[in-house]
Write an enzyme that holds these catalytic residues in place. Structure first.
Site: not given
Ligand code: BES
Ligand code: ZN
Length: 634
Positions: A349, A590, A169, A326-327, A412
């Site tokens: 984001e 989360k 990661q 999202h991804e 976001y």
């Molecule tokens: N790029 C992020 C993942 C990420 C977040 C990497 C923080 C490093 C630090 C990914 O695109 C993302 O935003 N993932 C979210 C889901 C989204 C639907 C809000 C997640 O992992 O919860």
């Molecule tokens: Zn993201």
């Protein structure tokens, strides 16, 4: 030859080489670039990328699953932006550097001097290398540490396949823990890689070349022909199988997950087509998903060509597919046009959450979009109430902070509503055309908020005079909190209003649990119902709700998570029992962070939480360990 003599000989050689070429002697190795921390254009990297930049890198690595290390070398091909500049500074953290050689144009190796600068904690240590004149290639032989922050290693007992697993990661700044490089989103490079792992496992990367079946040699080759920033470098090794979901899409997972995953994500091909219709050609060849073990610290990670996905969104009914949208959307916003530094994260984001909503709308209609938007709005408002003014801004000064701190709801959701608002002011057709131009114009570049601002002014604000002003745009970008004008696009959902009404009538005793028409509710209505419950629920009420709805046995992790949070408050025994197995299995921050934080609020909860954490810790990712320990006050 001992190390000192070898280093002295190397320095002498470099000096000689410089003298022969008639250039200045190399910059002294003692004058480090540490002063740049906090003052450079990317305060989270030591790289002096305005002088010399990585253009391409070639990785050659062996994975030792039991020692938990990667070992091998990287060859860096450099663009000498300032040809006379004779120092290369790379980012590194916990890397064991074995050897550094310049590769001369005739292919000869030339040992060069190098040293580590001071340790800067999460930023790691600058790796300062003498760069002789005329040299454009460097080879670094190195080994990673078993504690590398950007890698998680699991033994066979910790996976569902019974075989070891490893995944990286890299975002935001952990690529430097497994490759010495310029670890800043401002620099893009192409790469190729050869990786050897145990024969019974398969290696995949966020790159072209992933195989559909495990081969017999254990050696896998990859290529990334499009230039990417370091935070998108990704590797994984495990007992993986592949299931096709369309001509250019498919799923990789451990065998026990593959069937459910392939079923859940069968819309993947359609999603890519929707993305293309909205934002122009998908420029990365294939789009596959890698389903990770539940210890994956995020929901998803947009690694190019191979997004990483938590299995906790496999709900059985496709209700959590917004995360896949999202991804995928990052294939345009982020991977194609990237934030130049983490202060500009909203460009990645915020745009992506906006696109995610567009893709979901195309797939499931306006009603689903509205419900998701309302959840996002309400969550954002709660967050804005709870945080400092300096964090309520889209463009934020992060120079003295861990870039981890960039990832909050503001970039976001506030970013998303900013984009929604622009669309609202100029109309969808005009905005879509603008977006296609924007992605074309900045394709494969890293840009700042100010680059976006200037492009927006020229291509949207000026041609649509009267629709929106730069003063309004600047309010969104630089003023803390949601501007007044945001309320023009405040999302509404009749389905949620109905839920509010039922919730209120039930909580005031007007109707019974049995009267709630909850069997017909969408997952999003359920989430809205649970997050809007007034006050603390007592254990008795929770038991009654479980009798009626069996929430404690929920397959949907988002609903289950809210139920477990309530269980902590209510000290509700069946919920606490489920919480234990949840925390021992799931490392998605989360969920785990707020759960541990809620436990830490009471004395019994904290003791119990620490005890569970100690048992769960060996299976957690370094990021989950860090966040859980902070939440528990350890
Ligand atoms: N790029 C992020 C993942 C990420 C977040 C990497 C923080 C490093 C630090 C990914 O695109 C993302 O935003 N993932 C979210 C889901 C989204 C639907 C809000 C997640 O992992 O919860
Ligand atoms: Zn993201």
């Amino acid at each position: 030859m001992n190390a000192t003599i070898r280093a002295a000989a190397a320095l002498l050689l470099t000096l000689l080489l410089a003298a022969c070429s008639g250039d200045e002697p190399p910059a002294p190795l003692t004058a480090g670039p540490e002063h740049r921390v906090g003052t450079g254009s990317d305060p989270h990297s030591f790289a002096e990328y305005e002088k010399v930049r990585i253009r391409h890198l070639s990785l050659d690595l062996d994975a030792d699953m039991s020692a938990r290390i990667l070992t091998g070398h990287v060859v860096l091909e450099l663009d000498r932006v300032e040809p006379g500049f004779q120092r290369l500074v790379l980012d590194s953290r916990d890397l064991n550097i074995r050897d550094v050689n310049a590769i001369r144009p005739d292919g000869e190796y030339l040992p060069v001097s190098w040293r580590f600068g001071a340790d800067h904690g999460h930023l790691g240590r600058p790796l300062v290398i003498v760069l002789p004149a005329g040299i454009e290639q460097l080879r670094i032989d190195y080994t990673t540490s078993p504690e590398a922050f950007g890698l998680q290693w699991l033994d066979g007992e910790q996976t569902s396949s019974g075989r070891p697993f490893m995944f990286s990661q890299s975002q935001p700044h952990y690529a430097r823990t497994w490759v010495p490089l310029q670890d800043t989103p401002a620099v893009r490079y192409t790469f190729d890689a050869t990786v050897r792992g145990p024969r019974e496992l398969m290696v995949v990367m966020g790159a072209a070349g992933n195989e559909f079946e495990r081969n017999d040699t254990g050696e896998y080759r990859f290529e990334m022909p499009e230039p990417i920033p370091s935070y998108l470098m990704a590797i994984a090794i495990g007992d993986l199988v592949f299931a096709e979901t369309g001509p250019r899409t498919g799923i990789y997972a451990e065998p026990p997950w593959i069937e459910a995953a392939a079923g859940e994500f069968d819309v993947l091909e359609e999603m890519v087509e929707i993305g293309e219709n909205l934002y122009g050609e998908y420029r990365w060849g294939r789009y596959d998903l890698l389903v990770l073990p539940p210890s994956f610290p995020f929901g998803g990670m947009e690694n190019p060509r191979l997004s990483y996905i938590t299995p906790t969104i496999i709900a059985g009914d496709g209700s959590l597919l917004a995360l896949v949208a999202h991804e995928l959307a990052h294939s345009w916003s982020g991977n194609l046009v990237t934030n130049a530094a983490w202060r500009d994260l909203w460009l990645n984001e915020g745009f992506t959450v906006h696109f995610e909503a567009r893709i979901m709308e195309e797939l499931y209609g306006q009603e689903v979009r509205d419900q998701l938007a309302k959840l996002s709005w309400d969550g954002l408002m709660d967050t804005l109430d709870a945080i400092d003014a300096r964090d309520r801004q889209l463009v934020r000064d992060l120079s003295d902070r861990d870039p981890e701190q960039a990832f909050m709801r503001v970039p976001y959701d506030m970013g998303r509503f900013f984009i929604d608002w622009i669309e609202h002011r100029v109309g969808r057709d005009v905005f879509d055309e603008f977006l296609r131009g924007y992605f074309d114009h900045f394709a494969f570049q890293s840009i700042t908020s100010e680059d976006f601002r200037a492009y927006l002014e020229q291509h949207l604000v000026v041609p649509n005079r009267g629709r929106l002003t730069m003063a309004e745009v600047d309010q969104w970008l630089y003023e803390p909190g949601m501007p007044e004008i945001a309320f023009e696009i405040r999302p509404e959902s009749d389905a949620f209003v109905a839920v509010d009404d039922w919730r209120e009538r039930w909580q005031s005793g007007e109707v019974d649990l049995d009267d709630l028409p909850a069997d017909a509710w969408s997952v999003y209505q359920w989430l809205h119902f649970l997050s809007g419950l007034e006050g603390r629920l007592d254990a008795e009420t929770m038991e009654a709700m479980d009798e009626r709805f069996d929430l404690v046995a929920q397959q949907n992790h988002e609903i289950l998570f809210l139920w477990l949070l309530r269980s902590i408050e209510a000290e509700y025994a069946p919920g606490i029992e489920r919480l234990e197995t949840f925390l021992l299995e799931v490392g998605r921050n989360k969920f785990t962070r707020p759960l541990y934080a809620a436990l830490a609020e009471s004395a019994w909860g904290r003791d119990w939480g620490i005890e569970v954490y100690e048992r769960a810790r060996p299976g957690y990712h370094p990021l989950t360990r860090q966040a859980s320990e902070r939440a528990l006050g350890l």
